[in-house]
Design a protein around this motif. Structure first.
Motif, PDB file in Angstrom:
ATOM      1  N   ASN A 131       0.810  -1.224   0.000  1.00 23.73           N
ATOM      2  CA  ASN A 131       0.000   0.000   0.000  1.00 23.73           C
ATOM      3  C   ASN A 131       0.842   1.271   0.000  1.00 23.73           C
ATOM      4  O   ASN A 131       0.308   2.364   0.169  1.00 23.73           O
ATOM      5  N   GLY A 143     -14.230  -0.400  -1.001  1.00 22.93           N
ATOM      6  CA  GLY A 143     -12.778  -0.270  -1.029  1.00 22.93           C
ATOM      7  C   GLY A 143     -12.257   1.142  -0.965  1.00 22.93           C
ATOM      8  O   GLY A 143     -11.099   1.393  -1.296  1.00 22.93           O
ATOM      9  N   ARG A 180      -4.365  -1.051  -4.102  1.00 26.60           N
ATOM     10  CA  ARG A 180      -5.310  -1.982  -4.731  1.00 26.60           C
ATOM     11  C   ARG A 180      -6.013  -1.303  -5.904  1.00 26.60           C
ATOM     12  O   ARG A 180      -6.536  -0.197  -5.765  1.00 26.60           O
ATOM     13  N   THR A 199     -15.223  -3.595  -7.527  1.00 26.92           N
ATOM     14  CA  THR A 199     -15.460  -4.119  -6.179  1.00 26.92           C
ATOM     15  C   THR A 199     -16.916  -4.447  -5.889  1.00 26.92           C
ATOM     16  O   THR A 199     -17.203  -5.238  -4.979  1.00 26.92           O
TER      17      THR A 199
END
Length: 450
Positions: free
Chosen positions: A32, A147, A420, A430
């Motif tokens: 990340n 998300g 992501r 998502t």
């Protein structure tokens, strides 16, 4: 730890300390976190996921500092189309009293999807009405499915009409219950760590819907946990008049008296913040969420953003609720921020790059974060890419950064949050968005019709 490499962007806008804009730029992320930013020679040759962004502009993910996501269920309600703030609220409170947990969840996902597809990667949400078993957890759980990086604000209203407040008594809560549930939500969901995906803020709604005691106790509670504070302030002239009549103070004086100033506080709107209030906010580092579309929709006025920034006030951008904006498009909001300042204060009141700064670094500062808002080593891997070859940017590629603000770049092609990929090739991956929208529209019809 998965790695991600994006390269060959027409322009990569870092918003770093040097405000670098890198032609042919890219970045490399591990997990990340961004590890490297630059041109190809400064980046690894490969990664687990390699994305060529020829024909795109890359910017840090936009940061939305004020929203009421449940209001996506009540867009363009006829009774509230042509009213100022107080009349608009009185028309909608009875409708919102019928909200259910399912409605909170689906409206959160619709609002977040709209934000994501317009370049937003972090959003706050101010949920201050809890009828029929609704909880802040309903929106937090929905957000996890989408998300998006999320600052969930535990709002509240405790002073109803019978006590001189604006909301009906049926939609206010007992103050001891508010404080107890706020503690529960913080202890259950707040993540204070770097790159946190969920944080909680303490957020009594407004001077005309909560007591002074609740404001003071909420501030003390928030500071005991080290979380931020959020509320509405000085939104229009009626809001100012209410503060003067009820408290004998301007909104800024009221905030100071209650301990609602400092770098851990941000206020929504502040359209009618006076010069002493601006100076106070600048000295104390108190933040402002600027919501230009909502301010125009409700005829609240033009916030003095230039004077605020000159005084050192942290200013971020907010779309506000979809019932007072009727949209949740962060690129459109950024453009409107620029245009409205020019209407009020002249052609040089805000530049395109200043608007982008407010929507990125400004939002990060308002939310009290140092890990988002810029593309640099050590920062969160939150970034978005827009295509430059569409009709909306035709003829503007001599300055693709300004074109993002002045023109209409359309929806994002790519969105990466916390490393992501959430949107790829313009498609949100998502959630099943068509299905969510269908469910949302069905629930909206039920809510509005009663």
């Amino acid at each position: 730890m998965k790695t991600l490499l994006v390269r060959n962007a027409d322009m990569l806008v870092t918003m770093d300390g040097a405000r670098r804009e890198i032609r042919g730029g890219g970045l490399y992320a591990e997990g990340n976190r961004i590890v490297a930013v630059g041109v190809g020679a400064n980046l690894p040759d490969t990664a687990d996921d390699v994305i060529d962004l020829t024909g795109h502009v890359v910017i840090p993910g936009l940061i939305n500092t004020h929203h009421h996501m449940y209001q996506s269920l009540t867009r363009a309600v006829p009774a509230a189309q042509d009213a100022e703030l107080f009349g608009w609220l009185r028309a909608l409170y009875p409708i919102w009293a019928r909200l259910t947990p399912e409605m909170i969840g689906v409206s959160t996902q619709v609002a977040m999807a709209e934000l994501l597809l317009s370049g937003c990667t972090t959003s706050s949400d101010h949920l201050y009405i809890y009828p029929n078993g609704c909880r802040l957890d309903d929106s937090i759980e929905a957000a996890a499915g989408v998300g998006m990086r999320f600052h969930a604000c535990r709002g509240s209203m405790s002073v109803g009409e019978s006590q001189g407040g604006l909301p009906p008594d049926a939609v206010v809560e007992d103050e001891s219950r508010i404080l107890a549930d706020t503690r529960r939500v913080i202890e259950t969901h707040h993540d204070a760590s770097r790159f946190a995906m969920t944080r909680i803020a303490v957020a009594p709604c407004s001077p005309f819907s909560v007591s002074r005691d609740l404001m003071r106790e909420a501030a003390a509670l928030a500071r005991s946990y080290g979380v931020s504070l959020h509320t509405h302030l000085a939104e229009n002239v009626n809001d100012v008049a209410y503060s003067r009549e009820k408290f004998g103070m301007t909104p800024a004086e009221y905030a100071e008296d209650l301990g609602w100033i400092g770098p851990d506080v941000w206020h929504a709107h502040c359209v009618q913040l006076d010069d002493p209030g601006i100076a106070l906010f600048g000295r104390s580092g108190t933040g402002v969420a600027h919501c230009p579309c909502s301010n125009m929709r409700l005829a609240s006025g033009i916030a003095p953003v230039g004077r605020m920034r000159a005084a050192g006030v942290p200013v971020g951008l907010g779309v506000d609720g979809s019932a007072s904006n009727d949209s949740g498009n962060m690129m459109a909001e950024m453009r409107q921020a620029l245009l409205l300042q020019r209407v009020g204060y002249g052609p040089d009141a805000m530049s395109a790059r200043q608007a982008l700064e407010i929507a990125t670094l400004g939002g990060a500062r308002v939310l009290n974060r140092d890990d988002i808002g810029a593309l640099a080593p050590g920062m969160a891997a939150d970034f978005v890419a827009f295509r430059t070859g569409g009709i909306g940017m035709a003829g503007a590629l001599h300055d693709p950064v300004a074109a993002l603000v002045f023109c209409n770049p359309g929806p994002v092609a790519l969105s990466v949050i916390n490393g992501r990929v959430v949107v790829r090739d313009g498609q949100l991956g998502t959630i099943d968005l068509p299905r969510v929208i269908e469910r949302h529209n069905r629930l909206a019809a039920r809510l509005v019709s009663g």
